[in-house]
Design a protein around this motif. Structure first.
Motif, PDB file in Angstrom:
ATOM      1  N   TYR A 162       0.850  -1.195   0.000  1.00 28.40           N
ATOM      2  CA  TYR A 162       0.000   0.000   0.000  1.00 28.40           C
ATOM      3  C   TYR A 162       0.886   1.246   0.000  1.00 28.40           C
ATOM      4  CZ  TYR A 162      -3.129   3.640   1.744  1.00 28.40           C
ATOM      5  OH  TYR A 162      -3.836   4.801   1.910  1.00 28.40           O
ATOM      6  N   VAL A 163       0.586   2.198  -0.877  1.00 27.25           N
ATOM      7  CA  VAL A 163       1.371   3.418  -1.015  1.00 27.25           C
ATOM      8  C   VAL A 163       0.474   4.619  -0.754  1.00 27.25           C
ATOM      9  CG1 VAL A 163       2.784   4.823  -2.553  1.00 27.25           C
ATOM     10  CG2 VAL A 163       2.863   2.326  -2.725  1.00 27.25           C
ATOM     11  N   ASP A 164       0.914   5.508   0.135  1.00 26.53           N
ATOM     12  CA  ASP A 164       0.143   6.709   0.459  1.00 26.53           C
ATOM     13  C   ASP A 164       0.927   7.939   0.022  1.00 26.53           C
ATOM     14  OD1 ASP A 164      -1.513   8.651   1.528  1.00 26.53           O
ATOM     15  OD2 ASP A 164      -2.016   7.426   3.264  1.00 26.53           O
ATOM     16  N   HIS A 165       0.346   8.707  -0.901  1.00 30.80           N
ATOM     17  CA  HIS A 165       0.995   9.905  -1.421  1.00 30.80           C
ATOM     18  C   HIS A 165       0.489  11.170  -0.740  1.00 30.80           C
ATOM     19  CE1 HIS A 165       2.737   7.761  -4.921  1.00 30.80           C
ATOM     20  NE2 HIS A 165       1.613   7.060  -4.884  1.00 30.80           N
ATOM     21  N   ALA A 166      -0.401  11.046   0.215  1.00 33.08           N
ATOM     22  CA  ALA A 166      -0.987  12.229   0.857  1.00 33.08           C
ATOM     23  C   ALA A 166       0.095  13.054   1.537  1.00 33.08           C
ATOM     24  CB  ALA A 166      -2.047  11.817   1.869  1.00 33.08           C
ATOM     25  N   LEU A 167      -0.044  14.369   1.442  1.00 34.10           N
ATOM     26  CA  LEU A 167       0.928  15.285   2.028  1.00 34.10           C
ATOM     27  C   LEU A 167       1.044  15.044   3.529  1.00 34.10           C
ATOM     28  CD1 LEU A 167       2.773  17.753   1.689  1.00 34.10           C
ATOM     29  CD2 LEU A 167       0.786  19.201   2.046  1.00 34.10           C
ATOM     30  N   GLY A 168       2.259  14.716   3.983  1.00 32.15           N
ATOM     31  CA  GLY A 168       2.487  14.491   5.396  1.00 32.15           C
ATOM     32  C   GLY A 168       1.779  13.278   5.951  1.00 32.15           C
ATOM     33  N   ALA A 169       1.497  12.288   5.103  1.00 33.86           N
ATOM     34  CA  ALA A 169       0.711  11.132   5.539  1.00 33.86           C
ATOM     35  C   ALA A 169       1.322  10.425   6.735  1.00 33.86           C
ATOM     36  CB  ALA A 169       0.545  10.153   4.373  1.00 33.86           C
ATOM     37  N   ARG A 179     -18.744  13.417   6.745  1.00 30.39           N
ATOM     38  CA  ARG A 179     -19.828  13.112   5.809  1.00 30.39           C
ATOM     39  C   ARG A 179     -19.272  12.873   4.408  1.00 30.39           C
ATOM     40  NH1 ARG A 179     -24.817  17.243   4.266  1.00 30.39           N
ATOM     41  NH2 ARG A 179     -25.878  15.882   2.761  1.00 30.39           N
ATOM     42  N   LEU A 180     -19.627  11.757   3.821  1.00 28.85           N
ATOM     43  CA  LEU A 180     -19.233  11.456   2.450  1.00 28.85           C
ATOM     44  C   LEU A 180     -20.182  12.190   1.506  1.00 28.85           C
ATOM     45  CD1 LEU A 180     -17.460   9.863   0.472  1.00 28.85           C
ATOM     46  CD2 LEU A 180     -19.084   7.967   0.674  1.00 28.85           C
ATOM     47  N   ARG A 181     -19.611  12.990   0.623  1.00 33.28           N
ATOM     48  CA  ARG A 181     -20.417  13.836  -0.259  1.00 33.28           C
ATOM     49  C   ARG A 181     -20.566  13.267  -1.669  1.00 33.28           C
ATOM     50  NH1 ARG A 181     -23.362  18.483   1.241  1.00 33.28           N
ATOM     51  NH2 ARG A 181     -22.449  19.391   3.114  1.00 33.28           N
ATOM     52  N   ARG A 182     -19.468  12.746  -2.240  1.00 34.12           N
ATOM     53  CA  ARG A 182     -19.514  12.269  -3.611  1.00 34.12           C
ATOM     54  C   ARG A 182     -18.558  11.103  -3.807  1.00 34.12           C
ATOM     55  NH1 ARG A 182     -22.360  15.388  -7.021  1.00 34.12           N
ATOM     56  NH2 ARG A 182     -22.932  17.455  -6.263  1.00 34.12           N
ATOM     57  N   VAL A 183     -18.920  10.241  -4.753  1.00 33.90           N
ATOM     58  CA  VAL A 183     -18.065   9.117  -5.149  1.00 33.90           C
ATOM     59  C   VAL A 183     -18.080   9.070  -6.673  1.00 33.90           C
ATOM     60  CG1 VAL A 183     -17.632   6.642  -5.005  1.00 33.90           C
ATOM     61  CG2 VAL A 183     -18.687   7.836  -3.066  1.00 33.90           C
ATOM     62  N   VAL A 184     -16.913   9.251  -7.277  1.00 35.14           N
ATOM     63  CA  VAL A 184     -16.780   9.240  -8.736  1.00 35.14           C
ATOM     64  C   VAL A 184     -15.667   8.269  -9.087  1.00 35.14           C
ATOM     65  CG1 VAL A 184     -16.219  10.602 -10.790  1.00 35.14           C
ATOM     66  CG2 VAL A 184     -17.556  11.629  -8.922  1.00 35.14           C
ATOM     67  N   GLY A 185     -15.947   7.324  -9.969  1.00 31.69           N
ATOM     68  CA  GLY A 185     -14.932   6.332 -10.283  1.00 31.69           C
ATOM     69  C   GLY A 185     -14.947   5.881 -11.721  1.00 31.69           C
ATOM     70  N   GLU A 186     -13.803   5.407 -12.158  1.00 31.92           N
ATOM     71  CA  GLU A 186     -13.680   4.757 -13.457  1.00 31.92           C
ATOM     72  C   GLU A 186     -12.606   3.691 -13.333  1.00 31.92           C
ATOM     73  OE1 GLU A 186     -12.874   5.595 -18.232  1.00 31.92           O
ATOM     74  OE2 GLU A 186     -12.498   7.189 -16.773  1.00 31.92           O
ATOM     75  N   GLY A 187     -13.004   2.446 -13.532  1.00 33.33           N
ATOM     76  CA  GLY A 187     -12.040   1.355 -13.481  1.00 33.33           C
ATOM     77  C   GLY A 187     -11.362   1.245 -12.139  1.00 33.33           C
ATOM     78  N   ASN A 188     -10.026   1.322 -12.164  1.00 29.63           N
ATOM     79  CA  ASN A 188      -9.223   1.107 -10.961  1.00 29.63           C
ATOM     80  C   ASN A 188      -9.062   2.346 -10.086  1.00 29.63           C
ATOM     81  OD1 ASN A 188      -7.777   2.168 -13.156  1.00 29.63           O
ATOM     82  ND2 ASN A 188      -5.814   1.528 -12.315  1.00 29.63           N
ATOM     83  N   PHE A 189      -9.641   3.481 -10.490  1.00 34.61           N
ATOM     84  CA  PHE A 189      -9.523   4.712  -9.708  1.00 34.61           C
ATOM     85  C   PHE A 189     -10.894   5.162  -9.205  1.00 34.61           C
ATOM     86  CE2 PHE A 189      -5.632   5.135 -12.277  1.00 34.61           C
ATOM     87  CZ  PHE A 189      -4.713   5.488 -11.292  1.00 34.61           C
ATOM     88  N   LEU A 214      -7.376   0.887  -6.839  1.00 36.81           N
ATOM     89  CA  LEU A 214      -7.689  -0.451  -6.356  1.00 36.81           C
ATOM     90  C   LEU A 214      -7.164  -1.512  -7.309  1.00 36.81           C
ATOM     91  CD1 LEU A 214     -10.339   1.555  -5.629  1.00 36.81           C
ATOM     92  CD2 LEU A 214     -10.949  -0.510  -4.364  1.00 36.81           C
ATOM     93  N   ASP A 215      -6.841  -2.647  -6.753  1.00 36.54           N
ATOM     94  CA  ASP A 215      -6.367  -3.788  -7.535  1.00 36.54           C
ATOM     95  C   ASP A 215      -6.956  -5.051  -6.922  1.00 36.54           C
ATOM     96  OD1 ASP A 215      -4.948  -5.324  -9.395  1.00 36.54           O
ATOM     97  OD2 ASP A 215      -3.173  -5.435  -8.121  1.00 36.54           O
ATOM     98  N   THR A 216      -7.665  -5.811  -7.738  1.00 35.04           N
ATOM     99  CA  THR A 216      -8.323  -7.052  -7.305  1.00 35.04           C
ATOM    100  C   THR A 216      -9.105  -6.876  -6.000  1.00 35.04           C
ATOM    101  OG1 THR A 216      -6.305  -7.849  -6.181  1.00 35.04           O
ATOM    102  CG2 THR A 216      -6.645  -8.504  -8.483  1.00 35.04           C
ATOM    103  N   GLY A 217      -9.865  -5.785  -5.925  1.00 33.88           N
ATOM    104  CA  GLY A 217     -10.768  -5.582  -4.807  1.00 33.88           C
ATOM    105  C   GLY A 217     -10.155  -4.996  -3.554  1.00 33.88           C
ATOM    106  N   ARG A 218      -8.911  -4.538  -3.628  1.00 36.72           N
ATOM    107  CA  ARG A 218      -8.260  -3.928  -2.453  1.00 36.72           C
ATOM    108  C   ARG A 218      -7.684  -2.561  -2.827  1.00 36.72           C
ATOM    109  NH1 ARG A 218      -7.653  -7.229   2.332  1.00 36.72           N
ATOM    110  NH2 ARG A 218      -8.822  -9.123   1.853  1.00 36.72           N
ATOM    111  N   ILE A 219      -7.693  -1.651  -1.858  1.00 33.15           N
ATOM    112  CA  ILE A 219      -7.081  -0.341  -2.061  1.00 33.15           C
ATOM    113  C   ILE A 219      -5.569  -0.500  -1.948  1.00 33.15           C
ATOM    114  CG2 ILE A 219      -6.831   1.981  -1.119  1.00 33.15           C
ATOM    115  CD1 ILE A 219      -9.735   1.688  -0.069  1.00 33.15           C
ATOM    116  N   VAL A 220      -4.851  -0.056  -2.995  1.00 24.08           N
ATOM    117  CA  VAL A 220      -3.404  -0.230  -3.013  1.00 24.08           C
ATOM    118  C   VAL A 220      -2.646   1.098  -3.056  1.00 24.08           C
ATOM    119  CG1 VAL A 220      -3.507  -2.522  -4.056  1.00 24.08           C
ATOM    120  CG2 VAL A 220      -3.392  -0.502  -5.533  1.00 24.08           C
ATOM    121  N   GLU A 221      -3.350   2.192  -3.343  1.00 20.93           N
ATOM    122  CA  GLU A 221      -2.655   3.477  -3.460  1.00 20.93           C
ATOM    123  C   GLU A 221      -3.632   4.608  -3.155  1.00 20.93           C
ATOM    124  OE1 GLU A 221       1.042   4.886  -6.341  1.00 20.93           O
ATOM    125  OE2 GLU A 221      -0.334   3.285  -6.963  1.00 20.93           O
TER     126      GLU A 221
END
Length: 240
Positions: A162-169, A179-189, A214-221
């Motif tokens: 798993y790779v986290d690119h978030a600033l200062g993660a 509160r979750l406001r929106r979910v937008v996806g295409e394929g693996n993103f 995501l890759d094979t049903g898991r969050i990887v990045e």
């Protein structure tokens, strides 16, 4: 022309060619703006474009399309003393842009010029998994980031690589997601947009834009941008 093509073409005409008339070609008459510092409507956008600094430019890194919603991961140059990592979200209606949201934060660069907030794969793959991946990402945000259930990590996040690119993660407290406001996806993103409270000031509302690969049903990045919601904005539409 796809919705993503509309965004790319409109962006090129507006920001590269500096053609204000592109606003009439690519934006609806009742265009609604949520970017906190840009005025509402087509006239507001036209004025904003006309006053952009000479060195302004937008570099697209990732583009996702989801039934008329287009999410863009990009770098903004020229809006301030340093580049900005940004997420933009557009709603396209009958080939024209009807609504826009965004969030930005300073871009961190390494000593070798690398940009860890942007690094990683950019190709959209696994289109047949779009629905499942959106469900997984939404469940992760709802259960773990909002609900605080650390146990769901075993069902949603890859235990290896798993790779986290978030600033200062690694060393900076993350916002309290509310509160979750929106979910937008295409394929693996999948891009999720959530409302939260700033880690350093719980009374301050922030917009949390998180991009998950995501890759094979898991969050990887993971990539992220967190922007405080200003007390005053250039319109009355809100940031969400």
């Amino acid at each position: 022309m796809t919705s993503a093509d509309t965004i790319r073409t409109a962006g090129a005409d507006l920001f590269e060619r500096r053609d204000p008339s592109a606003v009439d070609r690519y934006y609806t008459e009742d265009f609604r703006q949520h970017s906190p510092f840009a005025p509402d409507g087509r006239e507001g956008l036209r004025g904003f474009i006309e006053h952009l600094p000479e060195g302004f430019r937008v570099d697209l890194v990732r583009v996702l399309e989801d039934h008329g919603m287009v999410a863009v991961h990009a770098v903004y140059e020229g809006l301030g003393p340093e580049p900005l990592a940004a997420f933009d979200l557009f709603r396209v209606e009958d080939g024209r842009i009807a609504e826009h949201w965004d969030a930005m934060e300073p871009l961190r660069s390494g000593p070798d010029g690398a940009r860890p907030q942007l690094d990683g794969p950019t190709a959209v793959t696994d289109h047949e998994r779009t629905h499942d991946n959106k469900t997984i990402a939404a469940e992760w945000v709802e259960a773990a980031l909002i609900g605080g259930d650390a146990h769901v990590v075993q069902d949603h996040v890859s235990v290896e690589g798993y790779v986290d690119h978030a600033l200062g993660a690694a060393d900076t407290p993350r916002p309290a997601y509310r509160r979750l406001r929106r979910v937008v996806g295409e394929g693996n993103f999948v891009l999720t947009v959530a409302e939260g409270a700033a880690a350093e000031d719980p009374g301050r509302t922030v917009a949390c834009y998180d991009l998950w690969r995501l890759d094979t049903g898991r969050i990887v990045e993971h990539w992220a941008v967190v922007q405080p919601v200003p007390d005053r904005m250039a319109h009355a539409n809100g940031m969400f």
